[in-house]
Structure formats: C-alpha cells, structure tokens
Design a protein around this motif. Sequence first.
Motif, PDB file in Angstrom:
ATOM      1  N   GLN A   1      11.672  -0.619  -1.797  1.00 30.21           N
ATOM      2  CA  GLN A   1      11.483  -1.078  -0.421  1.00 30.21           C
ATOM      3  C   GLN A   1      12.459  -2.212  -0.100  1.00 30.21           C
ATOM      4  OE1 GLN A   1       7.401  -1.740   0.930  1.00 30.21           O
ATOM      5  NE2 GLN A   1       6.671  -0.482  -0.770  1.00 30.21           N
ATOM      6  N   ILE A   2      12.678  -3.090  -1.061  1.00 32.75           N
ATOM      7  CA  ILE A   2      13.632  -4.191  -0.877  1.00 32.75           C
ATOM      8  C   ILE A   2      15.042  -3.622  -0.714  1.00 32.75           C
ATOM      9  CG2 ILE A   2      14.719  -6.158  -2.050  1.00 32.75           C
ATOM     10  CD1 ILE A   2      11.830  -6.697  -3.222  1.00 32.75           C
ATOM     11  N   ALA A   3      15.415  -2.666  -1.576  1.00 35.30           N
ATOM     12  CA  ALA A   3      16.731  -2.032  -1.477  1.00 35.30           C
ATOM     13  C   ALA A   3      16.881  -1.329  -0.130  1.00 35.30           C
ATOM     14  CB  ALA A   3      16.937  -1.048  -2.631  1.00 35.30           C
TER      15      ALA A   3
ATOM     16  N   SER B   1       0.813  -1.218   0.000  1.00 35.31           N
ATOM     17  CA  SER B   1       0.000   0.000   0.000  1.00 35.31           C
ATOM     18  C   SER B   1       0.851   1.275   0.000  1.00 35.31           C
ATOM     19  CB  SER B   1      -0.945   0.006   1.205  1.00 35.31           C
ATOM     20  OG  SER B   1      -0.200   0.102   2.400  1.00 35.31           O
ATOM     21  N   SER B   2       2.159   1.131   0.175  1.00 32.12           N
ATOM     22  CA  SER B   2       3.058   2.279   0.198  1.00 32.12           C
ATOM     23  C   SER B   2       3.241   2.850  -1.208  1.00 32.12           C
ATOM     24  CB  SER B   2       4.423   1.846   0.744  1.00 32.12           C
ATOM     25  OG  SER B   2       5.370   2.882   0.573  1.00 32.12           O
ATOM     26  N   PRO B   3       3.404   4.171  -1.311  1.00 30.08           N
ATOM     27  CA  PRO B   3       3.692   4.759  -2.626  1.00 30.08           C
ATOM     28  C   PRO B   3       5.117   4.463  -3.095  1.00 30.08           C
ATOM     29  CG  PRO B   3       3.703   6.462  -0.940  1.00 30.08           C
ATOM     30  CD  PRO B   3       3.260   5.186  -0.269  1.00 30.08           C
ATOM     31  N   VAL B   4       5.971   3.962  -2.195  1.00 18.28           N
ATOM     32  CA  VAL B   4       7.352   3.620  -2.550  1.00 18.28           C
ATOM     33  C   VAL B   4       7.327   2.306  -3.327  1.00 18.28           C
ATOM     34  CG1 VAL B   4       9.641   3.053  -1.635  1.00 18.28           C
ATOM     35  CG2 VAL B   4       8.229   4.778  -0.497  1.00 18.28           C
TER      36      VAL B   4
END
Length: 127
Positions: free
Chosen positions: A16-18, A8-11
């Motif tokens: 997010q993994i990085a 649900s994050s805009p990222v």
Amino acid sequence: MLFRTDPSSPVPLGEQIASSVRAALAEGSLTPGERLPAARALADSLDVNVHTVLRGYQRLRDEGLIELRRGRGAVVVEMEGARFRAGLLARAAELAAEARRLGVSEEELLTLVRQSFALGPAPASGG
C-alpha cells in the motif's frame, strides 16, 4: 505527498505504501530527485512497523523507481519515463489484484497480457 494505508485491506501494508508512491509519481505530484520521508518518520506517522515501510521502499527500488542510500534515504530516480513507468506499474498491480479476485491464475493472466500485447496498439477512438 500523502501516504494512505488501510489495515483492513487484504493488500499488504508495504505494498500500500509502494502504491501511494507509484500513484504520486504517475500523477506528477512526486518528481525525480525528490526524497521520500525517512522510513522511521513515515512508520510513526502511519502507525506501522519501520520494516513495513522499508518493504514498500525496497519494492519501489526493485522496480527501479527509487534509490535507497545509507544516510541519504529514499530518493526518486532521475529516469526518463519514470512517471509513465509508475503509472504502468500501478495499473499492473490493479490488474493482478482483479485477476486474483476473479480466480484467474497467474499463468492465465500472463497469457491474456501476451495476447493483448501481440495485437499491437489499440485503435484510436473516434470522437
């Protein structure tokens, strides 16, 4: 090492993994020479596409934090200052995200960073 993603994050998920890897490097729970999980295995565990994981890994490679080798996978580089660099990259990503939230343009943000850099080291806090 724990990878977390929030759909649900805009990222983007790859970022997010990085970010998870950068944070683990910065805190010292991931060290130079360690292998990251295979892209396919990580994708399965996070329930994301393998290309999403590869995008995150490629970002880390471009930042100089990991090496990607065919047959060997993703390995944290043996680089002096890798922990510091990872922490700095994580804070830079947070700063960019905050600037976007506030409507600050890239050029404005770069100007602010350049001005801060030109001021030199911050004074030591008294205590």
